[in-house]
Scaffold this motif. Structure first.
Motif, PDB file in Angstrom:
ATOM      1  N   ARG A  51       0.810  -1.173   0.304  1.00 58.10           N
ATOM      2  CA  ARG A  51      -0.548   0.203   0.124  1.00 58.10           C
ATOM      3  C   ARG A  51       0.867   1.135  -0.169  1.00 58.10           C
ATOM      4  NH1 ARG A  51      -4.651  -1.859   4.304  1.00 58.10           N
ATOM      5  NH2 ARG A  51      -5.538  -3.306   3.389  1.00 58.10           N
ATOM      6  N   GLY A  52       2.050   1.261  -0.084  1.00 62.44           N
ATOM      7  CA  GLY A  52       3.204   2.329   0.519  1.00 62.44           C
ATOM      8  C   GLY A  52       3.580   2.827   1.355  1.00 62.44           C
ATOM      9  N   LYS A  53       3.047   2.281   2.262  1.00 63.03           N
ATOM     10  CA  LYS A  53       4.090   2.226   3.243  1.00 63.03           C
ATOM     11  C   LYS A  53       5.384   2.044   3.406  1.00 63.03           C
ATOM     12  CE  LYS A  53       2.542   2.626   8.400  1.00 63.03           C
ATOM     13  NZ  LYS A  53       1.625   1.842   9.511  1.00 63.03           N
ATOM     14  N   LEU A  54       6.104   3.494   4.732  1.00 65.93           N
ATOM     15  CA  LEU A  54       7.308   2.660   4.703  1.00 65.93           C
ATOM     16  C   LEU A  54       7.469   2.578   6.304  1.00 65.93           C
ATOM     17  CD1 LEU A  54      10.443   3.799   3.722  1.00 65.93           C
ATOM     18  CD2 LEU A  54      10.668   6.194   4.415  1.00 65.93           C
ATOM     19  N   TYR A  55       8.959   1.491   5.656  1.00 67.80           N
ATOM     20  CA  TYR A  55       9.649   0.493   7.041  1.00 67.80           C
ATOM     21  C   TYR A  55      10.427   0.919   6.549  1.00 67.80           C
ATOM     22  CZ  TYR A  55       4.896  -1.184   7.698  1.00 67.80           C
ATOM     23  OH  TYR A  55       3.264  -0.943   7.816  1.00 67.80           O
ATOM     24  N   GLU A  56      11.572   1.305   7.807  1.00 72.98           N
ATOM     25  CA  GLU A  56      13.040   1.012   8.016  1.00 72.98           C
ATOM     26  C   GLU A  56      13.557   0.779   9.352  1.00 72.98           C
ATOM     27  OE1 GLU A  56      13.512   5.411   8.419  1.00 72.98           O
ATOM     28  OE2 GLU A  56      13.537   5.741   6.315  1.00 72.98           O
ATOM     29  N   PHE A  57      15.126   0.456   8.916  1.00 69.52           N
ATOM     30  CA  PHE A  57      15.765   0.814   9.701  1.00 69.52           C
ATOM     31  C   PHE A  57      17.014   1.466   9.514  1.00 69.52           C
ATOM     32  CE2 PHE A  57      19.104  -2.015  11.872  1.00 69.52           C
ATOM     33  CZ  PHE A  57      19.266  -1.739  13.392  1.00 69.52           C
ATOM     34  N   ALA A  58      17.783   2.029  10.619  1.00 69.51           N
ATOM     35  CA  ALA A  58      19.432   1.805   9.594  1.00 69.51           C
ATOM     36  C   ALA A  58      20.179   1.812  11.716  1.00 69.51           C
ATOM     37  CB  ALA A  58      19.370   3.437   9.628  1.00 69.51           C
ATOM     38  N   SER A  59      21.497   1.285  11.405  1.00 68.03           N
ATOM     39  CA  SER A  59      21.867   1.279  12.593  1.00 68.03           C
ATOM     40  C   SER A  59      22.443   2.499  12.277  1.00 68.03           C
ATOM     41  CB  SER A  59      23.148   0.871  12.774  1.00 68.03           C
ATOM     42  OG  SER A  59      23.984   0.535  11.473  1.00 68.03           O
ATOM     43  N   SER A  60      22.822   3.283  11.670  1.00 71.32           N
ATOM     44  CA  SER A  60      23.370   5.099  11.722  1.00 71.32           C
ATOM     45  C   SER A  60      22.306   5.621  11.433  1.00 71.32           C
ATOM     46  CB  SER A  60      24.564   4.716  11.135  1.00 71.32           C
ATOM     47  OG  SER A  60      24.478   5.231  10.315  1.00 71.32           O
ATOM     48  N   ARG A  61      22.646   7.509  11.117  1.00 72.25           N
ATOM     49  CA  ARG A  61      21.781   7.959  10.633  1.00 72.25           C
ATOM     50  C   ARG A  61      21.510   7.338   9.295  1.00 72.25           C
ATOM     51  NH1 ARG A  61      23.007  14.685  11.001  1.00 72.25           N
ATOM     52  NH2 ARG A  61      21.169  14.326  10.163  1.00 72.25           N
ATOM     53  N   MET A  62      19.940   7.281   8.605  1.00 71.40           N
ATOM     54  CA  MET A  62      19.769   6.360   7.515  1.00 71.40           C
ATOM     55  C   MET A  62      20.338   7.841   5.887  1.00 71.40           C
ATOM     56  SD  MET A  62      18.066   4.140   5.279  1.00 71.40           S
ATOM     57  CE  MET A  62      17.082   3.689   6.313  1.00 71.40           C
ATOM     58  N   GLN A  63      20.024   8.637   6.241  1.00 73.00           N
ATOM     59  CA  GLN A  63      20.817   9.677   5.318  1.00 73.00           C
ATOM     60  C   GLN A  63      22.281   9.564   4.811  1.00 73.00           C
ATOM     61  OE1 GLN A  63      18.400  11.296   3.329  1.00 73.00           O
ATOM     62  NE2 GLN A  63      16.637  10.989   4.512  1.00 73.00           N
ATOM     63  N   GLU A  64      22.674   9.520   5.839  1.00 71.75           N
ATOM     64  CA  GLU A  64      24.523   9.084   5.390  1.00 71.75           C
ATOM     65  C   GLU A  64      24.356   7.901   5.159  1.00 71.75           C
ATOM     66  OE1 GLU A  64      26.069   9.069   9.798  1.00 71.75           O
ATOM     67  OE2 GLU A  64      25.476  11.531  10.146  1.00 71.75           O
ATOM     68  N   SER A  65      24.146   6.978   5.626  1.00 68.61           N
ATOM     69  CA  SER A  65      23.978   6.076   5.146  1.00 68.61           C
ATOM     70  C   SER A  65      23.240   5.315   3.161  1.00 68.61           C
ATOM     71  CB  SER A  65      22.900   4.735   5.690  1.00 68.61           C
ATOM     72  OG  SER A  65      23.329   4.493   6.811  1.00 68.61           O
ATOM     73  N   ILE A  66      22.200   5.847   3.249  1.00 72.87           N
ATOM     74  CA  ILE A  66      22.099   6.228   1.434  1.00 72.87           C
ATOM     75  C   ILE A  66      22.930   7.386   0.924  1.00 72.87           C
ATOM     76  CG2 ILE A  66      20.685   7.473   0.243  1.00 72.87           C
ATOM     77  CD1 ILE A  66      18.249   7.042   2.317  1.00 72.87           C
ATOM     78  N   ALA A  67      23.892   8.576   1.236  1.00 72.88           N
ATOM     79  CA  ALA A  67      24.346   8.847   0.767  1.00 72.88           C
ATOM     80  C   ALA A  67      26.624   8.426   0.272  1.00 72.88           C
ATOM     81  CB  ALA A  67      25.073  10.740   2.418  1.00 72.88           C
TER      82      ALA A  67
END
Length: 218
Positions: A51-67
């Motif tokens: 249905r498009g709902k977001l679930y996420e987990f990050a051991s550190s900051r998500m933005q830093e991991s994505i960068a």
């Protein structure tokens, strides 16, 4: 009997599909957390439900991991691009070298007098000039070798002549040192004369002592 693997396919029932999604989602998030803690790994997990709902987990900051992920993929892509460019350049260089080798082989065969049917008069004249130049260089080198060998033979001849002159001088000096030789010849002549006489005396001793005794008698 070995059972074949069950083929995975989409769950058709919507309710069962939602229940399975919730269970597997929680299990996946739990495994991601355990992996980050047990292995000290940087883990970032993003899940979108049907249905498009977001679930996420990050051991550190998500933005830093994505960068970090983007930087890594960009570096990998640039390396792949450089590698592809290098491969293309190497292919071009290989093709150029093969072309040069073919031209050199063709030129070599023509210099050997082969495959001349396609040559025009200008190409034949150029081949003739090349051959004449090569023959001139070969003759020059041959004369240099002849001259070096001639010089070596002259040096050997001079050394032999000097040795011959030295031996000749030695031969001229030998009669002056012939006094002892004359005495020896006289002594041997005396010995031969002694042996020519018939001996009737009894003599006991070595032959040399007998010879001296006979000489003193004479």
């Amino acid at each position: 009997m070995v059972r074949g693997k069950t083929q995975m396919k989409r769950i058709e029932n919507a309710t069962s599909r939602q229940v399975t999604f919730s269970k597997r989602r929680n299990g996946l998030l739990k495994k991601a957390f355990e992996l980050s803690v047990l292995c000290d790994a940087e883990v970032a997990l993003i899940i979108f439900s049907p249905r498009g709902k977001l679930y996420e987990f990050a051991s550190s900051r998500m933005q830093e991991s994505i960068a970090r992920y983007r930087m890594h993929t960009e570096d990998a892509q640039s390396k792949n691009i450089r590698s592809d460019e290098q491969n293309i350049e190497l292919k071009h260089e290989t093709a150029a070298m093969m072309k040069k080798i073919e031209l050199l082989e063709a030129s070599k065969r023509k210099l050997l007098g082969e495959n001349l049917g396609t040559c025009n008069i200008e190409e034949l004249q150029q081949l003739e000039r090349q051959l004449e130049h090569s023959v001139s260089n070969i003759r020059t080198k041959k004369m240099q070798v002849y001259k070096r060998q001639t010089d070596q033979l002259k040096e050997k001849g001079n050394a032999l002549a000097a040795e011959n002159a030295s031996l000749t001088e030695k031969c001229k000096l030998e009669p002056e040192r012939g006094t002892n030789g004359d005495r020896a010849n006289t002594r041997f002549a005396d010995i031969s004369e002694v042996y020519d006489h018939v001996e009737t005396d009894l003599f006991i001793g070595l032959p040399e002592a007998r010879i001296r005794c006979l000489l003193f008698k004479n």
